[in-house]
Enzyme design. Structure first.
Site, PDB file in Angstrom:
ATOM      1  N   SER A  87       0.846  -1.198   0.000  1.00 33.85           N
ATOM      2  CA  SER A  87       0.000   0.000   0.000  1.00 33.85           C
ATOM      3  C   SER A  87       0.875   1.239   0.000  1.00 33.85           C
ATOM      4  O   SER A  87       1.993   1.231   0.544  1.00 33.85           O
ATOM      5  CB  SER A  87      -0.899   0.016   1.244  1.00 33.85           C
ATOM      6  N   TYR A 146      -1.556  -1.120  10.418  1.00 28.77           N
ATOM      7  CA  TYR A 146      -1.689  -1.562   9.025  1.00 28.77           C
ATOM      8  C   TYR A 146      -0.469  -1.123   8.209  1.00 28.77           C
ATOM      9  O   TYR A 146       0.134  -1.911   7.465  1.00 28.77           O
ATOM     10  CB  TYR A 146      -2.987  -0.985   8.443  1.00 28.77           C
TER      11      TYR A 146
HETATM   12  N1  LIG Z   1      -8.647  -0.538  -1.224  1.00 32.10           N
HETATM   13  C1  LIG Z   1      -7.612   0.292  -1.262  1.00 32.10           C
HETATM   14  O1  LIG Z   1      -7.771   1.495  -1.437  1.00 32.10           O
HETATM   15  C2  LIG Z   1      -6.212  -0.224  -1.070  1.00 32.10           C
HETATM   16  C3  LIG Z   1      -5.165   0.700  -1.086  1.00 32.10           C
HETATM   17  C4  LIG Z   1      -3.862   0.243  -0.933  1.00 32.10           C
HETATM   18  C5  LIG Z   1      -3.608  -1.100  -0.774  1.00 32.10           C
HETATM   19  N2  LIG Z   1      -4.648  -1.973  -0.744  1.00 32.10           N
HETATM   20  C6  LIG Z   1      -4.329  -3.383  -0.576  1.00 32.10           C
HETATM   21  O2  LIG Z   1      -4.920  -4.102  -1.641  1.00 32.10           O
HETATM   22  C7  LIG Z   1      -5.326  -5.384  -1.188  1.00 32.10           C
HETATM   23  C8  LIG Z   1      -6.810  -5.581  -1.456  1.00 32.10           C
HETATM   24  O3  LIG Z   1      -7.516  -4.522  -0.846  1.00 32.10           O
HETATM   25  P1  LIG Z   1      -9.120  -4.434  -0.968  1.00 32.10           P
HETATM   26  O4  LIG Z   1      -9.500  -3.094  -0.492  1.00 32.10           O
HETATM   27  O5  LIG Z   1      -9.545  -4.877  -2.313  1.00 32.10           O
HETATM   28  O6  LIG Z   1      -9.521  -5.510   0.146  1.00 32.10           O
HETATM   29  P2  LIG Z   1     -10.958  -5.995   0.620  1.00 32.10           P
HETATM   30  O7  LIG Z   1     -12.036  -5.533  -0.285  1.00 32.10           O
HETATM   31  O8  LIG Z   1     -11.066  -5.665   2.069  1.00 32.10           O
HETATM   32  O9  LIG Z   1     -10.819  -7.578   0.439  1.00 32.10           O
HETATM   33  C9  LIG Z   1      -9.950  -8.259   1.255  1.00 32.10           C
HETATM   34  C10 LIG Z   1      -9.850  -9.688   0.783  1.00 32.10           C
HETATM   35  O10 LIG Z   1      -9.049 -10.383   1.738  1.00 32.10           O
HETATM   36  C11 LIG Z   1      -9.824 -11.417   2.325  1.00 32.10           C
HETATM   37  N3  LIG Z   1      -9.504 -11.502   3.751  1.00 32.10           N
HETATM   38  C12 LIG Z   1      -9.529 -10.509   4.655  1.00 32.10           C
HETATM   39  N4  LIG Z   1      -9.232 -11.000   5.875  1.00 32.10           N
HETATM   40  C13 LIG Z   1      -9.033 -12.327   5.723  1.00 32.10           C
HETATM   41  C14 LIG Z   1      -8.703 -13.381   6.600  1.00 32.10           C
HETATM   42  N5  LIG Z   1      -8.549 -13.207   7.921  1.00 32.10           N
HETATM   43  N6  LIG Z   1      -8.581 -14.621   6.101  1.00 32.10           N
HETATM   44  C15 LIG Z   1      -8.751 -14.835   4.791  1.00 32.10           C
HETATM   45  N7  LIG Z   1      -9.063 -13.887   3.896  1.00 32.10           N
HETATM   46  C16 LIG Z   1      -9.207 -12.647   4.368  1.00 32.10           C
HETATM   47  C17 LIG Z   1     -11.263 -11.037   2.111  1.00 32.10           C
HETATM   48  O11 LIG Z   1     -12.095 -12.196   2.131  1.00 32.10           O
HETATM   49  P3  LIG Z   1     -13.447 -12.165   3.044  1.00 32.10           P
HETATM   50  O12 LIG Z   1     -14.190 -10.932   2.668  1.00 32.10           O
HETATM   51  O13 LIG Z   1     -14.141 -13.440   2.686  1.00 32.10           O
HETATM   52  O14 LIG Z   1     -12.961 -12.133   4.467  1.00 32.10           O
HETATM   53  C18 LIG Z   1     -11.176 -10.406   0.731  1.00 32.10           C
HETATM   54  O15 LIG Z   1     -11.128 -11.385  -0.259  1.00 32.10           O
HETATM   55  C19 LIG Z   1      -4.950  -5.447   0.299  1.00 32.10           C
HETATM   56  O16 LIG Z   1      -3.672  -6.034   0.453  1.00 32.10           O
HETATM   57  C20 LIG Z   1      -4.890  -3.992   0.692  1.00 32.10           C
HETATM   58  O17 LIG Z   1      -4.040  -3.782   1.804  1.00 32.10           O
HETATM   59  C21 LIG Z   1      -5.945  -1.572  -0.882  1.00 32.10           C
END
Ligand SMILES: NC(=O)c1ccc[n+]([C@@H]2O[C@H](COP(=O)([O-])OP(=O)(O)OC[C@H]3O[C@@H](n4cnc5c(N)ncnc54)[C@H](OP(=O)(O)O)[C@@H]3O)[C@@H](O)[C@H]2O)c1
Length: 260
Positions: free
Chosen positions: A146, A158
């Site tokens: 991130s 985080y």
């Molecule tokens: N969104 C942003 O703006 C952003 C910015 C920078 C970096 N990122 C990074 O990009 C990646 C994806 O982000 P996102 O926003 O798309 O995430 P998200 O919508 O919150 O989805 C998270 C994913 O991880 C799974 N997950 C979460 N906790 C878990 C656990 N304890 N065990 C197994 N699976 C788990 C969730 O499955 P379930 O829902 O079934 O639990 C889901 O598939 C992450 O690494 C995040 O740090 C995101």
């Protein structure tokens, strides 16, 4: 790939599937999201199967790799994407607090800190370790970090967890290079159409404000990240390893001048 059921992970899964990759769509709690992602891949002519494992649980690895072996049915593993992470749960305000999304250092408990590190750091480390005997020579490992490691937003535990994750790529790249395996990290900025960031559309002016923070003057989309993963996973990126690739549209490259 981990955390492939929704958000950025689902976009990566769809993009890789469009390249002909058979995708293991891992999820933690929300089976319906994973099934929807698998269905969308199949509707587009791709191949995928869902696998479940709570990455914070002690038996996560055994569960994950048992389901992966069943789904692969002897086919090789070529790409690992460590994408799953916790920081906030928009479905559950209490969990959002527990994930340290809004908490300052005084509010973070050891349990919350440990949970974030177990999913964001311990899990990708040991998932990668367990993948190595399965991963084909010439394979690809992509970790999703991130922009918070570069930009001092809140989210302290985080951000610290993502800092730890970023340490993996250069060292593992060096260790695995003799097998032709590349290891890289992608750092997205604030990305639209993820459940975490519904505030972009709930808060007046938020979307415009975040777009203005990027050099490219728009909100990032999950497909913007997925396309970079596909590039790093492709043969075109065979000479790129151990690198951190910012995929934020140039977020916060310079301080915002007063009044802007
Ligand atoms: N969104 C942003 O703006 C952003 C910015 C920078 C970096 N990122 C990074 O990009 C990646 C994806 O982000 P996102 O926003 O798309 O995430 P998200 O919508 O919150 O989805 C998270 C994913 O991880 C799974 N997950 C979460 N906790 C878990 C656990 N304890 N065990 C197994 N699976 C788990 C969730 O499955 P379930 O829902 O079934 O639990 C889901 O598939 C992450 O690494 C995040 O740090 C995101």
């Amino acid at each position: 790939m981990t955390g492939a059921s929704r958000g950025i992970g689902a976009a990566i899964a769809r993009r890789l599937a469009a390249e002909g990759v058979l995708v293991a769509v891992h999820y933690g709690r929300r089976k319906a999201d994973a099934e929807q992602t698998v269905a969308s891949i199949e509707q587009a002519g791709g191949q995928a199967f869902a696998i479940r494992a709570d990455l914070a649980a002690d038996d996560a690895l055994d569960t994950l790799f048992s389901e992966l072996a069943t789904g692969l049915a002897g086919r090789p593993l070529n790409i690992l994407v460590n994408n799953a992470a916790v920081y906030a749960d928009p479905d559950d305000p209490a969990a959002a607090q527990a994930d340290g999304y809004v908490a300052g250092i005084s509010e973070v408990t050891q349990e919350e800190f440990d949970r974030i590190f177990s999913v964001n750091v311990r899990a990708p480390f040991f998932v990668t370790q367990r993948c190595l005997p399965l991963l084909a020579d010439g394979g690809r490992i992509v970790n999703i970090s991130s922009a918070v490691t570069r930009i001092a937003w809140p989210l302290l535990p985080y951000a610290m967890s993502k800092g730890a994750l970023e340490i993996m790529a250069p060292r593992l790249a060096n260790e695995l290079g003799h097998r032709g395996i590349t290891v890289n990290t992608i750092a997205p900025g604030i990305t639209d159409n993820t459940k975490t960031n519904t505030w972009l559309h709930d808060m007046p002016g938020a979307a415009e404000g975040v777009a203005a923070m990027t050099a490219l003057r728009r909100l990032g989309q999950p497909s913007d990240i997925a396309d970079v993963v596909a590039l790093l996973a492709s043969d075109d990126a065979r000479w790129v390893t151990g690198q951190l690739v910012d995929a934020s549209g140039g977020m916060a490259l310079a301080p915002t001048p007063p009044g802007m």
